[in-house]
Design a protein around this motif. Structure first.
Motif, mmCIF file in Angstrom:
data_model
loop_
_atom_site.group_PDB
_atom_site.id
_atom_site.type_symbol
_atom_site.label_atom_id
_atom_site.label_comp_id
_atom_site.label_asym_id
_atom_site.label_seq_id
_atom_site.Cartn_x
_atom_site.Cartn_y
_atom_site.Cartn_z
ATOM 1 N N GLU A 303 -69.259 23.982 19.026
ATOM 2 C CA GLU A 303 -68.194 23.775 18.049
ATOM 3 C C GLU A 303 -68.569 22.671 17.064
ATOM 4 N N HIS A 306 -70.938 24.274 14.675
ATOM 5 C CA HIS A 306 -70.157 25.125 13.776
ATOM 6 C C HIS A 306 -69.445 24.281 12.711
ATOM 7 N N TYR A 309 -71.873 23.184 10.189
ATOM 8 C CA TYR A 309 -72.250 24.333 9.353
ATOM 9 C C TYR A 309 -71.205 24.578 8.269
ATOM 10 N N THR A 310 -69.924 24.482 8.626
ATOM 11 C CA THR A 310 -68.873 24.711 7.631
ATOM 12 C C THR A 310 -68.900 23.661 6.532
ATOM 13 N N ASP A 320 -74.874 30.269 11.162
ATOM 14 C CA ASP A 320 -73.695 31.027 10.769
ATOM 15 C C ASP A 320 -73.092 31.822 11.929
ATOM 16 N N GLY A 323 -70.445 29.756 15.691
ATOM 17 C CA GLY A 323 -69.011 29.670 15.934
ATOM 18 C C GLY A 323 -68.478 30.801 16.788
#
Length: 340
Positions: A303, A306, A309-310, A320, A323
């Motif tokens: 998480e 993720h 990454y966002t 990508d 998540g």
């Protein structure tokens, strides 16, 4: 390797620093490339045209507290060099963030393969694959057999209340990366806290012990254990739980848990637990709790990746899809805990 600067690595500033501190590592223009595979600390292969070595630094952007301490990672590798646990020789530690924007350290480049996929292991064949995984388990026993004081790591952690603190820490790290609803993650966290096992005698623990965090030769000899960023003194069975989780045959939607576990000849989780128990002599009856805890930790790590990454703060491929893995990890953790 490229003469251009990889993300997070200014070769000109690095060369100037090495020229002052370790001129033997900068006898010519530097070239570098990111070593793919790691999803946390950034790892680079660097060469001066005469020799090759490896540099590690924290990830770019969002950093969870205490999770990317270069000084600790450098210290434990330095302490273990020369023991039955194979690690690279450390060459330099730089705590000055002015050089690269973050602390970093340099270590020797060790030959070997980080086996990440079933396809890579298939080249070894079932028999050597099986022996490699048993050697990996024996290496974990060797780590847990070391006397921390004898290698200068008596103060490397606080073993008292280790599991309780670990649960709090990973809960806080989950909160630091919350950006969406994750069903049942708080239920798993609470269930783990309500069923804490009694820890055995503390040892040095790796914190992320798995096949693709070691380098191995084709003959099955392990040449180096890598990625010590989560190492400390604590409950050795947390490492066993991680090894069991990474060997679990259940399907997952992404490759954070690599496909190596499905390779012909790969021992089952039960066989690895039995091997560990036989060689170490430890009671492993609560291994399901430790495996469920491993699923929770990996869910938190995934998480966090993720989340970075966002924000556009990851380097490399495959981020990508991370998540999508998190809900499955949470579900597997709950199921494993209930089976225990």
């Amino acid at each position: 390797m490229s003469k251009d600067n990889p993300p997070g690595l200014d070769l000109e500033r690095l060369a100037a620093h090495l020229g002052r501190e370790r001129p033997d590592l900068a006898r010519g223009p530097l070239t570098a490339e990111v070593i793919q595979g790691g999803r946390s600390n950034l790892t680079y292969r660097v060469s001066d045209g005469h020799s090759t070595w490896v540099l590690r630094r924290p990830p770019l952007g969002h950093v969870l507290a205490t999770a990317h301490d270069m000084g600790r990672e450098h210290r434990v590798i330095s302490a273990l060099h020369g023991t039955p646990v194979p690690v690279p020789e450390t060459l330099l530690l730089c705590a000055d963030e002015e050089v690269l924007g973050a602390p970093f350290y340099v270590m020797e480049h060790v030959e070997g393969t980080p086996y990440r996929t079933a396809e890579e292991l298939s080249a070894l064949g079932p028999e050597r694959t099986r022996e490699l995984l048993f050697t990996l388990t024996d290496t974990l026993v060797a780590l847990h057999s070391l006397d921390p004081a004898a290698v200068g790591l008596a103060d490397f952690g606080r073993p008292e209340g280790f599991l309780e603190r670990q649960l709090r820490r990973w809960g806080k790290q989950l909160d630091a990366s919350r950006s969406r609803d994750l069903p049942h993650v708080d239920e798993l966290h609470a269930a783990l806290g309500a069923s804490l096992p009694e820890s055995p005698r503390p040892t040095v623990v790796h914190g992320d012990f798995r096949l693709d965090n070691v380098l191995a030769r084709a003959d099955g000899r392990i040449t180096a254990v890598l990625d010590w960023e989560m190492s400390t003194l604590g409950d050795p069975l947390t490492d066993l739980g991680l090894l069991v989780m990474y060997s679990d045959q259940r399907e997952l939607p992404d490759s954070l848990i690599s496909s190596a576990r499905s390779a012909p000849g790969h021992p089952s989780p039960r066989e690895l637990v039995e091997r560990y128990a036989e060689v170490s002599g430890r009671d492993v009856s609560r291994v399901n709790w430790y495996t469920a805890f491993a699923y929770f930790k990996l869910a938190v790590i995934a998480e966090g990746i993720h989340y970075r990454y966002t924000l556009g703060q990851t380097v490399g491929r495959g981020f990508d899809r991370i998540g999508a893995l998190v809900p499955a990890l949470i579900d597997h953790g709950l199921t494993t805990l209930q089976e225990g």
